[in-house]
Design a protein around this motif. Sequence first.
Motif, PDB file in Angstrom:
ATOM      1  N   ARG A  87       0.832  -0.966  -0.082  1.00 25.29           N
ATOM      2  CA  ARG A  87      -0.020   0.142   0.058  1.00 25.29           C
ATOM      3  C   ARG A  87       0.823   1.280   0.122  1.00 25.29           C
ATOM      4  O   ARG A  87       1.906   1.221   0.491  1.00 25.29           O
ATOM      5  CB  ARG A  87      -0.750  -0.037   1.281  1.00 25.29           C
ATOM      6  N   LEU A  88       0.353   2.317  -0.614  1.00 26.93           N
ATOM      7  CA  LEU A  88       1.382   3.354  -0.713  1.00 26.93           C
ATOM      8  C   LEU A  88       0.208   4.384  -0.096  1.00 26.93           C
ATOM      9  O   LEU A  88      -0.912   4.760  -0.831  1.00 26.93           O
ATOM     10  CB  LEU A  88       1.527   3.803  -2.082  1.00 26.93           C
ATOM     11  N   ASN A  89       1.062   5.268   0.812  1.00 24.77           N
ATOM     12  CA  ASN A  89       0.317   6.627   1.139  1.00 24.77           C
ATOM     13  C   ASN A  89       1.095   7.809   0.918  1.00 24.77           C
ATOM     14  O   ASN A  89       1.966   8.101   1.407  1.00 24.77           O
ATOM     15  CB  ASN A  89       0.213   6.506   2.794  1.00 24.77           C
ATOM     16  N   ALA A  90       0.438   8.419  -0.209  1.00 28.25           N
ATOM     17  CA  ALA A  90       1.116   9.448  -0.888  1.00 28.25           C
ATOM     18  C   ALA A  90       0.975  10.627  -0.130  1.00 28.25           C
ATOM     19  O   ALA A  90       1.935  11.474  -0.172  1.00 28.25           O
ATOM     20  CB  ALA A  90       0.439   9.742  -2.257  1.00 28.25           C
ATOM     21  N   SER A  91       0.136  11.012   0.520  1.00 30.29           N
ATOM     22  CA  SER A  91      -0.012  12.053   1.482  1.00 30.29           C
ATOM     23  C   SER A  91       1.040  12.103   2.616  1.00 30.29           C
ATOM     24  O   SER A  91       1.571  12.879   2.747  1.00 30.29           O
ATOM     25  CB  SER A  91      -1.575  12.213   2.038  1.00 30.29           C
ATOM     26  N   TYR A  92       1.227  10.918   3.219  1.00 29.88           N
ATOM     27  CA  TYR A  92       2.288  10.688   4.183  1.00 29.88           C
ATOM     28  C   TYR A  92       3.611  10.947   3.743  1.00 29.88           C
ATOM     29  O   TYR A  92       4.403  11.624   4.233  1.00 29.88           O
ATOM     30  CB  TYR A  92       2.144   9.400   5.000  1.00 29.88           C
ATOM     31  N   ASN A  93       3.854  10.474   2.303  1.00 31.78           N
ATOM     32  CA  ASN A  93       5.315  10.395   1.794  1.00 31.78           C
ATOM     33  C   ASN A  93       5.490  11.843   1.289  1.00 31.78           C
ATOM     34  O   ASN A  93       6.667  12.186   1.096  1.00 31.78           O
ATOM     35  CB  ASN A  93       5.302   9.584   0.675  1.00 31.78           C
ATOM     36  N   CYS A  94       4.540  12.660   0.836  1.00 29.98           N
ATOM     37  CA  CYS A  94       4.536  13.900   0.365  1.00 29.98           C
ATOM     38  C   CYS A  94       4.413  15.067   1.215  1.00 29.98           C
ATOM     39  O   CYS A  94       5.155  16.142   1.188  1.00 29.98           O
ATOM     40  CB  CYS A  94       3.730  14.272  -0.718  1.00 29.98           C
ATOM     41  N   VAL A  95       3.806  14.886   2.491  1.00 32.51           N
ATOM     42  CA  VAL A  95       3.634  15.791   3.538  1.00 32.51           C
ATOM     43  C   VAL A  95       4.025  15.380   4.656  1.00 32.51           C
ATOM     44  O   VAL A  95       4.965  16.097   5.426  1.00 32.51           O
ATOM     45  CB  VAL A  95       2.068  16.312   3.212  1.00 32.51           C
ATOM     46  N   ASP A  96       3.274  14.364   5.346  1.00 36.40           N
ATOM     47  CA  ASP A  96       3.332  14.291   6.943  1.00 36.40           C
ATOM     48  C   ASP A  96       4.859  14.030   7.236  1.00 36.40           C
ATOM     49  O   ASP A  96       5.248  14.615   8.207  1.00 36.40           O
ATOM     50  CB  ASP A  96       2.580  13.095   7.236  1.00 36.40           C
TER      51      ASP A  96
END
Length: 83
Positions: free
Chosen positions: A4-13
């Motif tokens: 699974r990829l969490n783009a929001s976590y990787n790009c922001v959080d």
Amino acid sequence: MGGRLNASYNCVDRHLAKYRNKSAFIWVPEPESEETQAITYQELYKRVNEFASVLRHFCGLKQGDRVTFHLPMVPELPVSMLD
């Protein structure tokens, strides 16, 4: 497979602790005579979470729902993509 990829976590959080007040992206509008916007990681984080809250509470969306948006090239476009 099955990852699974969490783009929001990787790009922001994951950048909040170290780069909270640095620009996450710089928006240059068209025409270029309009004002440029620098959006920090903190501001981007806030906008993404506010938009997610609207989708959950106002629109009734839940995890697994699929949604499409039609947006022009505005700063809200990456916010909606990171939700």
